[in-house]
Enzyme design. Sequence first.
Site, mmCIF file in Angstrom:
data_model
loop_
_atom_site.group_PDB
_atom_site.id
_atom_site.type_symbol
_atom_site.label_atom_id
_atom_site.label_comp_id
_atom_site.label_asym_id
_atom_site.label_seq_id
_atom_site.Cartn_x
_atom_site.Cartn_y
_atom_site.Cartn_z
ATOM 1 N N CYS A 1 -29.042 -32.543 116.800
ATOM 2 C CA CYS A 1 -28.087 -31.500 117.163
ATOM 3 C C CYS A 1 -26.781 -31.739 116.396
ATOM 4 C CB CYS A 1 -27.841 -31.518 118.678
ATOM 5 S SG CYS A 1 -26.925 -30.076 119.288
ATOM 6 N N GLY B 1 -17.056 -26.305 122.931
ATOM 7 C CA GLY B 1 -17.000 -27.734 122.671
ATOM 8 C C GLY B 1 -16.346 -28.431 123.839
ATOM 9 N N ALA B 2 -16.976 -29.520 124.306
ATOM 10 C CA ALA B 2 -16.497 -30.187 125.513
ATOM 11 C C ALA B 2 -15.018 -30.553 125.403
ATOM 12 C CB ALA B 2 -17.336 -31.442 125.766
ATOM 13 N N SER C 1 -23.036 -33.387 116.903
ATOM 14 C CA SER C 1 -22.060 -34.116 117.717
ATOM 15 C C SER C 1 -20.957 -34.486 116.751
ATOM 16 C CB SER C 1 -22.712 -35.359 118.317
ATOM 17 O OG SER C 1 -21.799 -36.428 118.358
ATOM 18 N N ASN D 1 -27.712 -34.966 127.257
ATOM 19 C CA ASN D 1 -27.415 -34.521 125.889
ATOM 20 C C ASN D 1 -28.358 -33.378 125.533
ATOM 21 O OD1 ASN D 1 -25.791 -34.899 123.521
ATOM 22 N ND2 ASN D 1 -27.582 -35.719 122.476
ATOM 23 N N LYS D 2 -28.104 -32.790 124.430
ATOM 24 C CA LYS D 2 -28.862 -31.641 123.915
ATOM 25 C C LYS D 2 -30.377 -31.797 124.116
ATOM 26 C CE LYS D 2 -27.487 -28.826 122.352
ATOM 27 N NZ LYS D 2 -27.192 -27.471 122.899
ATOM 28 N N ARG E 1 -16.941 -24.108 134.313
ATOM 29 C CA ARG E 1 -17.969 -25.046 133.846
ATOM 30 C C ARG E 1 -18.138 -26.165 134.872
ATOM 31 N NH1 ARG E 1 -19.183 -24.933 128.143
ATOM 32 N NH2 ARG E 1 -19.387 -22.682 127.859
ATOM 33 N N ASP F 1 -23.116 -35.193 126.452
ATOM 34 C CA ASP F 1 -22.335 -34.195 127.187
ATOM 35 C C ASP F 1 -21.831 -34.758 128.496
ATOM 36 O OD1 ASP F 1 -24.258 -32.568 125.329
ATOM 37 O OD2 ASP F 1 -22.566 -31.267 125.853
ATOM 38 N N LYS G 1 -16.246 -38.558 129.788
ATOM 39 C CA LYS G 1 -17.380 -37.686 130.095
ATOM 40 C C LYS G 1 -18.200 -38.210 131.275
ATOM 41 C CE LYS G 1 -17.735 -35.351 125.703
ATOM 42 N NZ LYS G 1 -18.558 -35.088 124.511
#
Lengths: 311, 311, 311, 311, 311, 311
Positions: C129, C18-19, C131, C210-211, C61, C200, C236
Amino acid sequence: MEELRKVADDIVNLSIQGATNIAIEGVKAVAAYTQRLPATMSEEDFLKKFADARHIIRETRPTEPAMQNGLTKLRYDVEHHLGTCVGDLQEILRTSSMEYTELLKSTKKRIIEIGADLIQDGYTVMTHCHSSLSSATIIKAFQDGKDIKAISTETRPRYQGRKTALELVGAGIPTTQVVDSAMRWAMRKMNVDMIIIGMDAITSLGTVINKIGSRLLALAAKESDIPLFVSGSLLKFDSDTMIGKRTIIEQRAVEEITKDWPQRPEGLRVLNPAFESVSREYIDGLICESGIFPPEHVSKLVHESYPFIVE
Amino acid sequence: MEELRKVADDIVNLSIQGATNIAIEGVKAVAAYTQRLPATMSEEDFLKKFADARHIIRETRPTEPAMQNGLTKLRYDVEHHLGTCVGDLQEILRTSSMEYTELLKSTKKRIIEIGADLIQDGYTVMTHCHSSLSSATIIKAFQDGKDIKAISTETRPRYQGRKTALELVGAGIPTTQVVDSAMRWAMRKMNVDMIIIGMDAITSLGTVINKIGSRLLALAAKESDIPLFVSGSLLKFDSDTMIGKRTIIEQRAVEEITKDWPQRPEGLRVLNPAFESVSREYIDGLICESGIFPPEHVSKLVHESYPFIVE
Amino acid sequence: MEELRKVADDIVNLSIQGATNIAIEGVKAVAAYTQRLPATMSEEDFLKKFADARHIIRETRPTEPAMQNGLTKLRYDVEHHLGTCVGDLQEILRTSSMEYTELLKSTKKRIIEIGADLIQDGYTVMTHCHSSLSSATIIKAFQDGKDIKAISTETRPRYQGRKTALELVGAGIPTTQVVDSAMRWAMRKMNVDMIIIGMDAITSLGTVINKIGSRLLALAAKESDIPLFVSGSLLKFDSDTMIGKRTIIEQRAVEEITKDWPQRPEGLRVLNPAFESVSREYIDGLICESGIFPPEHVSKLVHESYPFIVE
Amino acid sequence: MEELRKVADDIVNLSIQGATNIAIEGVKAVAAYTQRLPATMSEEDFLKKFADARHIIRETRPTEPAMQNGLTKLRYDVEHHLGTCVGDLQEILRTSSMEYTELLKSTKKRIIEIGADLIQDGYTVMTHCHSSLSSATIIKAFQDGKDIKAISTETRPRYQGRKTALELVGAGIPTTQVVDSAMRWAMRKMNVDMIIIGMDAITSLGTVINKIGSRLLALAAKESDIPLFVSGSLLKFDSDTMIGKRTIIEQRAVEEITKDWPQRPEGLRVLNPAFESVSREYIDGLICESGIFPPEHVSKLVHESYPFIVE
Amino acid sequence: MEELRKVADDIVNLSIQGATNIAIEGVKAVAAYTQRLPATMSEEDFLKKFADARHIIRETRPTEPAMQNGLTKLRYDVEHHLGTCVGDLQEILRTSSMEYTELLKSTKKRIIEIGADLIQDGYTVMTHCHSSLSSATIIKAFQDGKDIKAISTETRPRYQGRKTALELVGAGIPTTQVVDSAMRWAMRKMNVDMIIIGMDAITSLGTVINKIGSRLLALAAKESDIPLFVSGSLLKFDSDTMIGKRTIIEQRAVEEITKDWPQRPEGLRVLNPAFESVSREYIDGLICESGIFPPEHVSKLVHESYPFIVE
Amino acid sequence: MEELRKVADDIVNLSIQGATNIAIEGVKAVAAYTQRLPATMSEEDFLKKFADARHIIRETRPTEPAMQNGLTKLRYDVEHHLGTCVGDLQEILRTSSMEYTELLKSTKKRIIEIGADLIQDGYTVMTHCHSSLSSATIIKAFQDGKDIKAISTETRPRYQGRKTALELVGAGIPTTQVVDSAMRWAMRKMNVDMIIIGMDAITSLGTVINKIGSRLLALAAKESDIPLFVSGSLLKFDSDTMIGKRTIIEQRAVEEITKDWPQRPEGLRVLNPAFESVSREYIDGLICESGIFPPEHVSKLVHESYPFIVE
């Protein structure tokens, strides 16, 4: 308090009309009310009564940003001078109120000048409903010596477009009027070069709230790639939209639509929305007191010019 | 000839109204006129007078395809029986005229049935102006037991949308009415599932000519991807468009717009177009007597059903 | 250094996920590492080791902006206090690390509140997804008493959408789940009023990463003019995109897709991108800690709130 | 009748699968049933039983046009030979049934040849789900010596795309597989030149009904202007759509989605639509046995080739 | 004054060419002119002559923002030092002029670096006309070791695209050249990944003014969703557009088009516009000295970097 | 055979130019060749030589449908008269050849008349390259008394647009010429009402193949919703496209582009495509000998008029 309520009533029953007039009268009424309070009362009491007065006026039109922002300015100016005596606060409110009135007028003048410069010689300009700014802008361009033509829509159900036509024809501009549903037809038939409309509010997303029919105009403009400009003061920024509040679309009286229709069937539901939204993707430029910018810029522009709205 | 001229006048001064009525009366008047001619005259003279009669009726409405095509049918049927006696031609014209009237009625019934099947249970259906076909289609779907809602626009300046509202409410359908400029707002607010409008004419390119405002409706429908259907008989095909003729948009009397506006400024130009065009890219389907097809198919469908229009 | 490497490993092997968690743990690990250094070492040596530690964590990352920006904050705070003793720098790093953790939490709370206000009573809201922000926002709106429905997609190959469904159903919200490829069908079938997804990363052009599947959702939303909102913290923001660096799309293990497919043919190439981009033209608004704004504003908003990211 | 019901059951419980197989077996079963009737019964009785048999098979799949049209062909052929003896009708049905099977096979071959010619040397071709026509077309192009690449999506929940991958890799074509939600990403990443999908049905408006996810593929193709072709036989024309009937989208068992998800929350609604529609505006061309044409042509093409479907 | 007029003439008759060169020479000429004035004159007289000099240079190219903004910088710097002696003002002007030259060079270097980073390994990059920034950017990406290809258009009537081709081929980049009207064809044929063009000016609405043909390139890029980047310095911001002034499109000599066409018919009107506008909706990103941003940001970026242009 | 080869050579080396001329001369040459064969030879030998002759001519221009279709007509007419004597076949070929020449001329006349009717009084009409049909159509409209203006593009590299300008100016039409890259600018600047271009071929999908630059014109027309018409004979239908063959875009000599560019760098690749495609979605109408129709109709129209092309 009675005089304040009188103004509130006048706003509610439309004796006071037009976003700018409402803003001026509402703000003045609150300031005037505070002048009548005894300078000897405690700051706390004074602030309490000041808040009550703002509340009364605010509720007359929950979605009239120019008035809301004026009330915010009063509060902001007072909050930056707390700890002085009530007399000083009264003085500050008097000044703040006058400043706001002045602001509304000076921004108007500035916007008209900038907008008029956008209109080129030989242009056919289209507008919708009545916007004193748009009318004045077109008239100024004409008075600057440009050879222009205008198109105005009648704007059912209250026919504010007739007022526009009166102003434009009165100024000597060759003007054509059509029913609202003929707006796309007229736009093409007369090779419109540019569209200019006013606004009632603008959100943090750059969405403009304006007279019902404006979105249709925007759709037709997009179809033919005709530039659409919105002119209006940054004082119409609805800062609550930054935090997720929606601008409420006012529903007007059904009678406006049905009054000349005696056989209206019982059971028919009639809706009479006063406004609709125009998303930023349809707006080529916002003409405001800071200049001409993409509408998505609005929060930045408000922040720079009016820290009392967006800090 | 006098009776013929009487019908012509009735069409011009709107005593006879509606595309179908005009077609029926015009065609009947020409056929009736030919019945009154002496059976003893020469074929050449008969044809000459027949042509004159057609010309008189045709000129009352140069762009009313249903009537034009009826006159064409009369001519076509006669031309396929030349060389017989005038009495036979008279008989043929009488039959041809009755056939055309019958055709107009039977196609209508068929279109209503097909269109009603398209409307699903639970749908909110929107229409514009008054189209007897659209109204009847929505009502039939409702009478078939489907739970549907309807939206109708008032359609300035002649408020034909009020007639629509009367019919729909009369049939028991929950109906909402809005001013024309609120059509996009209502479409979104009420989650419209489908739009159905009538048509005055259709061209060889599949462009539909319909009441002013229809293109705006089409633009709004496209923006939200809401399917737009046009219902109308192939007898409204304007075959002249195949060879480059444009369908003329009728301009109605300015007074329709200004009659309740005493202060109308002198010098104001008012335009009152009755119709506008909707290009094929905006039309999901044409509901006609042959079924439901893309509008670009129209010439093929006409050719198959009505060789007297497109051979 | 060992403990630091332990955290780095945990991030790489997904023990920390998780971010936000990655950001918190990575930043804390670097700060903790510096606390363990002898206060007696020279500033130069200290800075060297501090840089090494940042490098180790950063490399776990390379494209997780929330973590990158946290490391940048540590560096920024230290750089503004050079010339004091190492002990002071250690104290500063401890505080800075705690501030960042706090920031991540407080922005989250703020975004949920703003987003929940955007959701209107009666809405059907769709997400994609999992979030945590989007889920929490929808749940908050529901807990505020609004009657809402939700749609969630399952999100192959890791089915994060199931977690979303669990959360929403757990909160009592009527929720529907569909496979990813049914997203457009569900959007129309259920009259979705609004879409809300997480993010993200966001670039200087307002492009959201994003996903995988988010761009398809955006395309379908655009087709039907359904507003799409992205909720996420300005932390972000990928500031490297300002100078031409591209956000790298992570490729996940192929086994995620093929593990339940024993007959997978040899020679078949399988690609498993984790994310995809959604350009600004598809995004109605960015819901962030500063409020709701067009996504193209992002660099300005970051500059105002986080000078350590954009000076 | 028992054998007939056996086939009907096999279709319902998916022992017989695939549009073409279902059509062949259903039509054969009806024809076979009629062969078993005594040649001595009256024509009226024979027709009655023939109708019953058609009804039983028809109801197994109310929206499988290839089967429906096969049954229509049987009826059509019989109706054109009424008044002869029952033995002759039996013979006609036997022939008609064989002809239909033959038709299904020969059209397939023709479509593959035409489609393969469309694929150019050097192309990357994308497909979705499993369509035996699309696979065979891509493979034929490859076998014709063209250097091509392919992309296939896995197609949750039943993973028919894996079958596609097996076929393509089996033929030696360099093939890439992605999850459904990565279809847009893969399309861009790999510079797709052309998309080819199958179809389950096509309506009179040229709307194609195909596996869920096809509309998303179409949206992504449109965004990048990549040509999308649909290949399928005209025998899949759903002629009921001409008269307002909608093609029903089949809902499959929820378990297909949830079977590997034990913690599925109670109260979660799961929808599993098998198909979705692709409007004609998204389809560059229909590849059918008559050649390559715009999809809006479909009713004309059916009329020319199969008068038993569209007279 | 003579030397000043000499520079002015050189600009008018194109002896001095290119936006940057014109800006450098024009600004230098004004500064140099003021150096030659007697330091003993009054500030008022000095300012008067300084204004005259600016006017002379300004009029050589009323729409060359880089020069206009340089003159504005001179004025701005002087205005912030009024009340000192003329000698000081002369010194200030000398410095200001050098700073501006330096600025033009350093921004160029910065933009090239940022732009080159945007170009990915394996890309095919397309450009139009000749822009020294775009060429240098592509060359830098190639020299950074990326395997790239380029496409250039010839750019009638002056064939500046040939200069581009010479530079790119000279640097060793595989380059293809096509006529202007083949730009869309080449873009598709060669799978262009990214387009990069220069700019002559940019307005407050984010509209870029660039060589004629740029809008066509933008339309073709949009059709295939190929990203279009504009690279240029913020010093090309046309600040007059903020207040409604339009950027004038320069008409070049007709002979450029007709010189090799002896049979040009008398009476033929030839138009030779040098530039055209590209609206912000077509521009993915502006590559400027501040980084890569949506073009609608331009006024904010100018405000931050160059307060002498936008305060 | 020598004379036949002479014609073939003349077509290859451009001594014979223009789709119509090539078609006439090619067809005539084949017919003439067969006339010179001894009437005493066997039908089989005659057919063999006839086929050889067609092959020789066909190969001169593999993608010139008007010629291909002419050769097909010869074959078609012969095939319908097999079994008679060779002398009869010679006669048939002579007639067939003359008929085709006549057809090419009469369709041209018809198309010009229809197209001219489409052009309204007061229109500004734009065209591209040189199309004898388009020029003649515009001129006819002008000669019919309509007050029209025209715009023509020069059409690099061979400047066929100059021929257009000569014809239009020669006919007295106020005409403006611009470089190709200024086509969008001119379209807007001069308020173009309608665009009309010719075509070299049309496919079964309604895609028009026309001079390079036509797609750009189409993109610009779409942006501003200006109707684009294509005029051309159905004899230009490329029937091979029905079965998956692609129309090949001819590459012309590079020298056309580089001949006046001595410093052309070695290693530069120059591409000179002669044509490009315009998809049906960009074409409002096809003006052909059958009338004005959507381009997607083309195969149906060809089938009706020319069974020797589409049976």
